[in-house]
Design an enzyme around this catalytic site. Structure first.
Site, PDB file in Angstrom:
ATOM      1  N   GLU A   1       7.542  -6.918   6.998  1.00 30.30           N
ATOM      2  CA  GLU A   1       6.626  -6.996   5.853  1.00 30.30           C
ATOM      3  C   GLU A   1       7.418  -7.521   4.655  1.00 30.30           C
ATOM      4  OE1 GLU A   1       5.345  -3.194   4.354  1.00 30.30           O
ATOM      5  OE2 GLU A   1       3.466  -3.973   3.537  1.00 30.30           O
TER       6      GLU A   1
ATOM      7  N   ASP B   1      -2.245   9.308   2.461  1.00 32.40           N
ATOM      8  CA  ASP B   1      -1.777   9.498   1.089  1.00 32.40           C
ATOM      9  C   ASP B   1      -1.759   8.176   0.306  1.00 32.40           C
ATOM     10  OD1 ASP B   1       0.188   8.767   2.883  1.00 32.40           O
ATOM     11  OD2 ASP B   1       1.698  10.177   2.182  1.00 32.40           O
TER      12      ASP B   1
ATOM     13  N   HIS C   1       6.939   0.330  10.359  1.00 35.44           N
ATOM     14  CA  HIS C   1       6.670  -0.745   9.397  1.00 35.44           C
ATOM     15  C   HIS C   1       7.842  -1.735   9.459  1.00 35.44           C
ATOM     16  CE1 HIS C   1       3.737   1.956   7.537  1.00 35.44           C
ATOM     17  NE2 HIS C   1       3.353   0.982   6.738  1.00 35.44           N
TER      18      HIS C   1
ATOM     19  N   HIS D   1      -3.915   1.772  11.356  1.00 36.83           N
ATOM     20  CA  HIS D   1      -2.875   1.765  10.307  1.00 36.83           C
ATOM     21  C   HIS D   1      -3.537   2.068   8.968  1.00 36.83           C
ATOM     22  CE1 HIS D   1       1.155   0.080   8.815  1.00 36.83           C
ATOM     23  NE2 HIS D   1       0.511   0.554   7.754  1.00 36.83           N
TER      24      HIS D   1
ATOM     25  N   GLY E   1       7.882   2.598   3.626  1.00 39.31           N
ATOM     26  CA  GLY E   1       8.545   2.551   2.320  1.00 39.31           C
ATOM     27  C   GLY E   1       9.408   1.310   2.167  1.00 39.31           C
TER      28      GLY E   1
ATOM     29  N   ASP F   1      -4.540  -0.141   5.841  1.00 38.87           N
ATOM     30  CA  ASP F   1      -3.288   0.251   5.163  1.00 38.87           C
ATOM     31  C   ASP F   1      -3.545   1.347   4.118  1.00 38.87           C
ATOM     32  OD1 ASP F   1      -0.559   0.192   5.210  1.00 38.87           O
ATOM     33  OD2 ASP F   1      -0.326  -1.544   3.903  1.00 38.87           O
ATOM     34  N   ASP F   2      -3.843   0.964   2.870  1.00 39.81           N
ATOM     35  CA  ASP F   2      -4.043   1.955   1.798  1.00 39.81           C
ATOM     36  C   ASP F   2      -5.381   1.668   1.107  1.00 39.81           C
ATOM     37  OD1 ASP F   2      -1.229   3.197   1.805  1.00 39.81           O
ATOM     38  OD2 ASP F   2      -0.771   1.075   1.538  1.00 39.81           O
TER      39      ASP F   2
ATOM     40  N   HIS G   1      -2.963   4.838   5.670  1.00 41.11           N
ATOM     41  CA  HIS G   1      -2.199   5.912   5.022  1.00 41.11           C
ATOM     42  C   HIS G   1      -3.158   6.878   4.340  1.00 41.11           C
ATOM     43  CE1 HIS G   1       1.895   3.906   5.145  1.00 41.11           C
ATOM     44  NE2 HIS G   1       1.090   2.885   5.416  1.00 41.11           N
TER      45      HIS G   1
HETATM   46  O1  LIG Z   1       2.278  -1.313   3.100  1.00 46.39           O
HETATM   47  C1  LIG Z   1       3.163  -0.445   3.106  1.00 46.39           C
HETATM   48  N1  LIG Z   1       4.425  -0.769   3.457  1.00 46.39           N
HETATM   49  C2  LIG Z   1       5.458   0.113   3.476  1.00 46.39           C
HETATM   50  N2  LIG Z   1       5.290   1.402   3.128  1.00 46.39           N
HETATM   51  C3  LIG Z   1       4.057   1.796   2.752  1.00 46.39           C
HETATM   52  C4  LIG Z   1       2.949   0.934   2.724  1.00 46.39           C
HETATM   53  N3  LIG Z   1       1.880   1.631   2.271  1.00 46.39           N
HETATM   54  C5  LIG Z   1       2.311   2.901   2.043  1.00 46.39           C
HETATM   55  N4  LIG Z   1       3.620   3.005   2.328  1.00 46.39           N
HETATM   56  C6  LIG Z   1       4.509   4.177   2.220  1.00 46.39           C
HETATM   57  O2  LIG Z   1       4.036   5.170   3.108  1.00 46.39           O
HETATM   58  C7  LIG Z   1       4.272   6.461   2.554  1.00 46.39           C
HETATM   59  C8  LIG Z   1       2.965   7.143   2.307  1.00 46.39           C
HETATM   60  O3  LIG Z   1       2.228   7.247   3.473  1.00 46.39           O
HETATM   61  C9  LIG Z   1       5.034   6.223   1.266  1.00 46.39           C
HETATM   62  O4  LIG Z   1       6.418   6.214   1.549  1.00 46.39           O
HETATM   63  C10 LIG Z   1       4.560   4.856   0.864  1.00 46.39           C
HETATM   64  O5  LIG Z   1       5.462   4.226  -0.009  1.00 46.39           O
HETATM   65 ZN   LIG Z   2       1.407   0.822   5.937  1.00 44.15          ZN
END
Ligand SMILES: O=c1[nH]cnc2c1ncn2[C@@H]1O[C@H](CO)[C@@H](O)[C@H]1O
Ligand SMILES: [Zn+2]
Length: 334
Positions: A200, A16, A197, A12, A170, A278-279, A14
């Protein structure tokens, strides 16, 4: 903390949500895009969470500069390539990188399907150059509503052979999973895997919707599942793995402190969990940090952490023989 004889896997992550701050700065300069500060040293708070956000949507705003500077397909390819270099630098053997092509395309009106192709190309190049394995998961960004998600799905399905799954991410509270039932029917029909997702920002009912209405095989986060014992039983019985992201859950305000994360409840119920980033660039962490935190702040044992590494391998959207290769290649490296 991490067992070096087992593959280290991030399921998991992202792509971006992992655009390097110095790349954001560089692309802004290259593309003549004005940033809110004059010096790089002042820029970090705009692209990285400082301690924590007040809620999920405030957290997600920190990803915006990363995509706002993507003014060409080459820029998209560059950040995809750098994401694979980051995997190699983080000691990750295999990752499933997820991305929302419409989110990446939006600011500069890039053609969404071409963004998918550029990301595929960047990741392919990176895997070759850095000798890392990665697959791609396409995201529908629910934040932008149903029509945009259908457009995003069409763009992703045009390149479905380069993807292993589709995800919904999102605004979980504002755009519940039930709205996207039709889109995930198309995903199933296309033969792609599904991870969603859920649990959360919203409660266990959101996880139920992801499973029952969207056919989720894995759940992103799933934190709130602990509130519903019947759901925990269901997750365990059906081998639905929760993609846990500890630091992210703290930074989005989903949990008040990492030590309060319900991971022990999941493990006691026999629910499979794995640890993920995650990010990473937005959070300022990497995967090994998550294993460290799980040990130091949640008291997970070495055995539990090993099991978690293997849960990631088992839940990966790859074939049994690819899983076996990851295992044998890792032990051969020792
Ligand atoms: O932790 C999260 N929870 C929900 N959405 C997420 C999370 N991290 C990123 N995005 C969402 O994933 C897309 C980019 O890959 C974007 O829509 C961003 O807002
Ligand atoms: Zn995520």
């Amino acid at each position: 903390m991490v067992n070096d004889t087992l593959p280290l896997i991030d399921l998991h992550r992202h792509l971006d949500g992992n655009i390097r701050p110095d790349t954001v700065w560089d692309l802004a300069e290259q593309n003549g895009i004005a940033l809110p500060v004059e010096h790089f040293k002042d820029f970090l708070p705009h692209v990285r969470i400082q301690d924590k956000a007040s809620d999920l949507m405030e957290f997600l705003e920190k990803l915006d500069w990363g995509v706002n500077v993507l003014a060409s397909l080459d820029d998209c390819q560059r950040v995809a390539y750098e994401n694979v270099e980051d995997l190699s630098l983080a000691g990750i053997d295999y990752a499933e990188l997820r991305f929302s092509p419409y989110y990446m395309a939006m600011k500069h009106s890039l053609p969404t399907a071409d963004v998918v192709a550029a990301v595929v190309e960047g990741v392919k190049q990176g895997c070759k150059e850095f000798n890392v394995k990665a697959n791609l998961i396409g995201i529908l960004s629910r934040t932008f509503g149903l029509d945009k998600c259908q457009h995003e799905l069409d763009s992703l399905l045009a390149h479905k052979d380069s993807l292993v799954a589709i995800d919904l991410a999102g605004d979980e509270l504002g755009q519940p999973a039930e709205l996207f039932t039709e889109q995930f029917k198309q995903v199933s029909k296309a033969g792609l895997n599904i991870t969603i997702h859920a649990g959360e920002a919203a409660g266990p009912e959101s996880v139920w919707q992801a499973i029952k209405l969207l056919n989720a095989q894995r759940i992103g986060h799933g934190v709130k599942s602990y509130e519903d014992k019947h759901l925990l039983d269901y997750l365990a019985a059906n081998n639905i793995t929760l993609e846990t992201c500890l630091t992210s859950n703290y930074q989005t305000g989903t949990i008040n402190s990492i030590s309060e994360h319900p991971i022990h409840t999941f493990l006691e119920h026999g629910v499979k969990v794995c640890l993920n980033t995650d990010d990473p660039a937005v959070e300022g962490i990497e995967l090994k940090h998550e294993y460290k935190v799980a040990k130091q702040q949640l008291g997970l044992t070495s055995q539990q952490l090993e099991d978690i590494q293997l849960n990631a391998l088992n839940a990966a959207f790859i074939s049994d023989s690819e899983k076996q290769t990851l295992l044998t290649e890792k032990s051969a490296k020792i």
